[in-house]
Design a protein around this motif. Structure first.
Motif, PDB file in Angstrom:
ATOM      1  N   PRO A  67      27.820  38.631  45.831  1.00 56.89           N
ATOM      2  CA  PRO A  67      28.360  37.265  45.889  1.00 56.89           C
ATOM      3  C   PRO A  67      28.813  36.784  44.514  1.00 56.89           C
ATOM      4  O   PRO A  67      28.160  37.059  43.509  1.00 56.89           O
ATOM      5  N   GLY A  68      29.943  36.079  44.508  1.00 64.64           N
ATOM      6  CA  GLY A  68      30.510  35.593  43.256  1.00 64.64           C
ATOM      7  C   GLY A  68      31.537  36.543  42.668  1.00 64.64           C
ATOM      8  O   GLY A  68      32.274  36.186  41.760  1.00 64.64           O
ATOM      9  N   MET A  69      31.605  37.770  43.195  1.00 67.24           N
ATOM     10  CA  MET A  69      32.620  38.727  42.764  1.00 67.24           C
ATOM     11  C   MET A  69      33.683  38.819  43.853  1.00 67.24           C
ATOM     12  O   MET A  69      33.375  38.707  45.038  1.00 67.24           O
ATOM     13  N   TYR A  70      34.911  39.053  43.429  1.00 65.67           N
ATOM     14  CA  TYR A  70      36.034  39.078  44.365  1.00 65.67           C
ATOM     15  C   TYR A  70      36.766  40.414  44.274  1.00 65.67           C
ATOM     16  O   TYR A  70      36.905  40.981  43.194  1.00 65.67           O
ATOM     17  N   TYR A  71      37.217  40.868  45.443  1.00 65.10           N
ATOM     18  CA  TYR A  71      37.999  42.096  45.479  1.00 65.10           C
ATOM     19  C   TYR A  71      39.360  41.828  46.107  1.00 65.10           C
ATOM     20  O   TYR A  71      39.543  40.878  46.855  1.00 65.10           O
ATOM     21  N   GLN A  72      40.294  42.690  45.735  1.00 64.13           N
ATOM     22  CA  GLN A  72      41.655  42.636  46.260  1.00 64.13           C
ATOM     23  C   GLN A  72      41.832  43.809  47.212  1.00 64.13           C
ATOM     24  O   GLN A  72      41.519  44.947  46.863  1.00 64.13           O
ATOM     25  N   ARG A  73      42.320  43.522  48.407  1.00 61.57           N
ATOM     26  CA  ARG A  73      42.652  44.607  49.325  1.00 61.57           C
ATOM     27  C   ARG A  73      44.007  45.183  48.923  1.00 61.57           C
ATOM     28  O   ARG A  73      44.912  44.452  48.529  1.00 61.57           O
ATOM     29  N   MET A  74      44.103  46.499  49.027  1.00 59.58           N
ATOM     30  CA  MET A  74      45.358  47.181  48.725  1.00 59.58           C
ATOM     31  C   MET A  74      45.626  48.168  49.848  1.00 59.58           C
ATOM     32  O   MET A  74      44.694  48.669  50.487  1.00 59.58           O
ATOM     33  N   LEU A  75      46.891  48.442  50.104  1.00 59.08           N
ATOM     34  CA  LEU A  75      47.293  49.290  51.213  1.00 59.08           C
ATOM     35  C   LEU A  75      48.349  50.283  50.757  1.00 59.08           C
ATOM     36  O   LEU A  75      49.185  49.965  49.912  1.00 59.08           O
ATOM     37  N   ARG A  76      48.297  51.466  51.338  1.00 60.75           N
ATOM     38  CA  ARG A  76      49.250  52.527  51.030  1.00 60.75           C
ATOM     39  C   ARG A  76      49.538  53.287  52.309  1.00 60.75           C
ATOM     40  O   ARG A  76      48.634  53.628  53.041  1.00 60.75           O
TER      41      ARG A  76
END
Length: 171
Positions: free
Chosen positions: A157-166
């Protein structure tokens, strides 16, 4: 580990449950070296039993990049129906710092591409911490694109991730 110019060929091997010790060893090496980049926790994973490691090995397909007899990188792949049309989710991507920028990550994704059609890995998704610019750049070089808004981690919690697609490059 050897240093200097990498003149060795990077091979990719798929581990099975009976190779759980290799999976454990490279996973713990990744957490020890770059724990900030993962959702897992080194202290808790060090305490996993053989049974827990075998369970993880059944849950994911573990791929390792190998030079000579040395495991130098890894990733896991899981089939799923994910956001933005993803058919597979890539996790635990890591390359030993001594071997970075020598083709190990590319070799792992080439393995995915080679097997994408028959294993339903044609649209690959992954999550990367939003502040991990080095990884984001590496994934973009491999054809990944950022998708959607950043997401808060449930494990950290408090950390953020970015989704990426290929989309897989057909071979």
């Amino acid at each position: 580990m050897s240093t200097g110019k990498m003149s060795h060929i990077v091979l990719v091997q798929e581990l099975d449950e009976n190779q759980w010790t290799r999976y454990r060893d490279i996973r713990l090496a990744a957490l020890e070296s770059d724990g900030h980049a993962f959702g897992g926790n080194l202290d808790s994973e060090r305490l996993f039993t053989e049974s827990e490691w075998r369970s993880k090995a059944r849950q994911y397909i573990a791929l390792v990049a190998v030079v000579g007899a040395e495991d130098i990188g890894m990733m896991t792949v899981e089939n799923l129906k994910g956001d933005f049309g993803a058919t597979s989710w890539v996790g635990s991507c890591w390359v030993d710092p001594e071997y970075r920028q020598h083709g190990a990550l590319r070799a792992l994704f080439e393995y995915l591409d080679l097997h994408a059609a028959q294993r339903d890995w044609s649209v690959q998704g992954l999550g990367v911490w939003v502040d991990n610019e080095i990884a984001i750049t590496a994934y973009e070089k491999l054809g990944f694109e950022k998708m959607g808004e950043k997401q808060e981690s449930t494990r950290k919690p408090g950390m953020y991730y970015q989704r990426m697609l290929r989309k897989s490059v057909a071979r």
